[in-house]
Scaffold this motif. Sequence first.
Motif, PDB file in Angstrom:
ATOM      1  N   ALA A 146      -0.811  -5.967   0.801  1.00 54.43           N
ATOM      2  CA  ALA A 146      -0.021  -4.234   0.287  1.00 54.43           C
ATOM      3  C   ALA A 146      -0.489  -3.321   1.395  1.00 54.43           C
ATOM      4  O   ALA A 146       0.616  -2.747   2.132  1.00 54.43           O
ATOM      5  N   GLU A 147      -1.547  -3.188   2.090  1.00 61.29           N
ATOM      6  CA  GLU A 147      -2.154  -2.361   2.488  1.00 61.29           C
ATOM      7  C   GLU A 147      -1.100  -2.462   4.274  1.00 61.29           C
ATOM      8  O   GLU A 147      -0.553  -1.575   4.897  1.00 61.29           O
ATOM      9  N   GLU A 148      -1.683  -3.972   5.152  1.00 61.08           N
ATOM     10  CA  GLU A 148      -0.592  -3.988   6.320  1.00 61.08           C
ATOM     11  C   GLU A 148       0.788  -4.433   6.496  1.00 61.08           C
ATOM     12  O   GLU A 148       1.301  -2.974   7.186  1.00 61.08           O
ATOM     13  N   ALA A 149       1.529  -4.214   5.397  1.00 62.46           N
ATOM     14  CA  ALA A 149       3.101  -4.247   5.015  1.00 62.46           C
ATOM     15  C   ALA A 149       3.066  -2.814   4.953  1.00 62.46           C
ATOM     16  O   ALA A 149       4.061  -1.762   5.676  1.00 62.46           O
ATOM     17  N   LEU A 150       2.377  -2.033   4.760  1.00 61.16           N
ATOM     18  CA  LEU A 150       2.853  -0.814   3.933  1.00 61.16           C
ATOM     19  C   LEU A 150       2.105  -0.148   5.325  1.00 61.16           C
ATOM     20  O   LEU A 150       3.111   1.107   6.271  1.00 61.16           O
ATOM     21  N   LEU A 151       1.387  -0.351   6.812  1.00 59.78           N
ATOM     22  CA  LEU A 151       0.907   0.753   7.335  1.00 59.78           C
ATOM     23  C   LEU A 151       1.750   0.331   8.185  1.00 59.78           C
ATOM     24  O   LEU A 151       2.920   0.757   9.565  1.00 59.78           O
ATOM     25  N   SER A 152       3.210  -1.275   8.169  1.00 58.71           N
ATOM     26  CA  SER A 152       3.816  -1.912   9.351  1.00 58.71           C
ATOM     27  C   SER A 152       4.991  -0.537   9.467  1.00 58.71           C
ATOM     28  O   SER A 152       5.673  -1.345   9.739  1.00 58.71           O
ATOM     29  N   VAL A 153       5.513  -0.548   8.714  1.00 63.03           N
ATOM     30  CA  VAL A 153       6.086   1.063   7.759  1.00 63.03           C
ATOM     31  C   VAL A 153       6.040   1.741   8.827  1.00 63.03           C
ATOM     32  O   VAL A 153       5.682   2.897   8.984  1.00 63.03           O
TER      33      VAL A 153
END
Lengths: 272, 287
Positions: A146-153
């Motif tokens: 989830a953290e990686e996904a949020l950072l990629s936004v």
Amino acid sequence: MDRTIRSIIRISTFITFSTLFFIIGYILIKGIPSLDLSLFQLEYTTENVSLFPAMVTTLMLIALTLIIATPIGIFTAFYLVEYAKKDSKIVEAIRIATETLSGIPSIVYGLFGMLFFVIRLNFKYSLLAGALTVGIMVLPLIIRTAEEALLSVDNSLREASFGLGAGKLRTIFRIVLPVAMPGILSGVILSIGRIVGETAALMFTLGTATKIPEGLFSSGRTLALHMYVLSTEGLNVNESYATGVILLLVVLIVNGLSTLLSNKLAKGNEDE
Amino acid sequence: MKSKSMESIMKTIFFISATVSIIAIVLICIFIFAGGVPFIAEYGLKDFLLGREWQPSDTPASFGILPMIMGSIYVTIGAIILGVPIGILTATYLAKFCNHKVYRFLKPCINLMAGIPSIVYGFFALVVLVPIIRDIFGGTGMNIITASILLGIMILPTIVNISESAIRAVPQSYYEGSIALGASHERAIISVVLPAARSGILSSVILGIGRAIGETMAVILVAGNQARMPAGLTKGVRTLTTNIVMEMAYAADEHRQALIATATVLFVFILIINGTFLIIKRRANNG
């Protein structure tokens, strides 16, 4: 010399992947003929060795674990990415905690679950004790993805939303979350794979009862536990194969879906 | 006004969620240590760790876990010897030798390999590896060699994935520099790129060790599980993890405490391994 290096590398790669394909192929080829309709009867008896109750228990455990772990994991990621200062003490502590959690062997989780949930909180061998134990186990995986996904936004999306007058919360739920969804989902799906495959952590928390749990405080056994019990008894080899086939199919589907979703996330970012 | 309070309520909820993993690790430490340390203190740390006899049903019972510690170490070393070279070379292939199309197929395969449940690996080893080993070496076929091969396979995805990203993280200029000096593609990778990626590769090995020591349900099916000092590669062994699972179901009182203490020892091993991993990783990030 170069040739030798190249062939050693090729041979190693061949060993890795042929082992994988051999394991999958072997279980599928030996197991699919064992998939008999009698294995899917509603009640388990020592004669039919039905794996249906174990399938239902597995689904119940997955649902309960995800209900517990997914919000906590995603909220943790929100906190880490959207709120916390990057180098604060608490972020450091959370990182060390999640990294340590992800290295703990499942048998230690199992004993902890037994000592804490089963005995101290007196949940007995139950669905709830199992789900809480496995929930802690998959938490690091959900947090990280989830953290990686949020950072990629892209940050410009957040800034545009703030610029239009939206508050932080609204921005997170309306703008950031939908964009990050495929990545978050791929983590959740991977944790389904972990839950399905888990044995050691469930043996002394969920127990190994052969029936479908009647409620949160009732015991049962998942497919993986079922397969373990059958393998140690050694009486029902065909049924072990059949259970193995179902476990493998679940893992194949889970991994396929998660790969698709993370590719989608990567592609979505490239398009922008 | 209302949305302001909502903002702060949700912020608090996010923060509380974020502390759950810290609370969990603290609780795990408390319960695993509180469950094991009193027994170890009573029985004597030296007798517990270095005792060669595990006879829980004798009077007086003896609870020495040295056989299990040695068992865990033997199968882990075996797994490392088999799994590490193959894993690193596979990672090299994925990072430097295969084209994009092949990679798009092989990479998900490695993730799939990581996702296969350990019970499936164990069952596979039980029905395929054990008979082969039995034919070659005689005996039951459940021994250190079988367990090492099985664990060697199981740690492959860990080694491959982490080594691959370590190899990819080496700056392209290292490779180009050595090519410019006249090295071949293979030579540049073996003597320049791989050494430059060594700290990442080392952490993959450490994580692999953690995975091998902690593995339970697969090992229990093929290691033989005799609670005695390892007597040779073709003899059965019991590991720390399997000791717990084998006897927990019926253990009571002192015996049960001894099993929880076994988990405490295992947990300490894992904490040391994880700590080493974190230190290496941090050093690599700073350096």
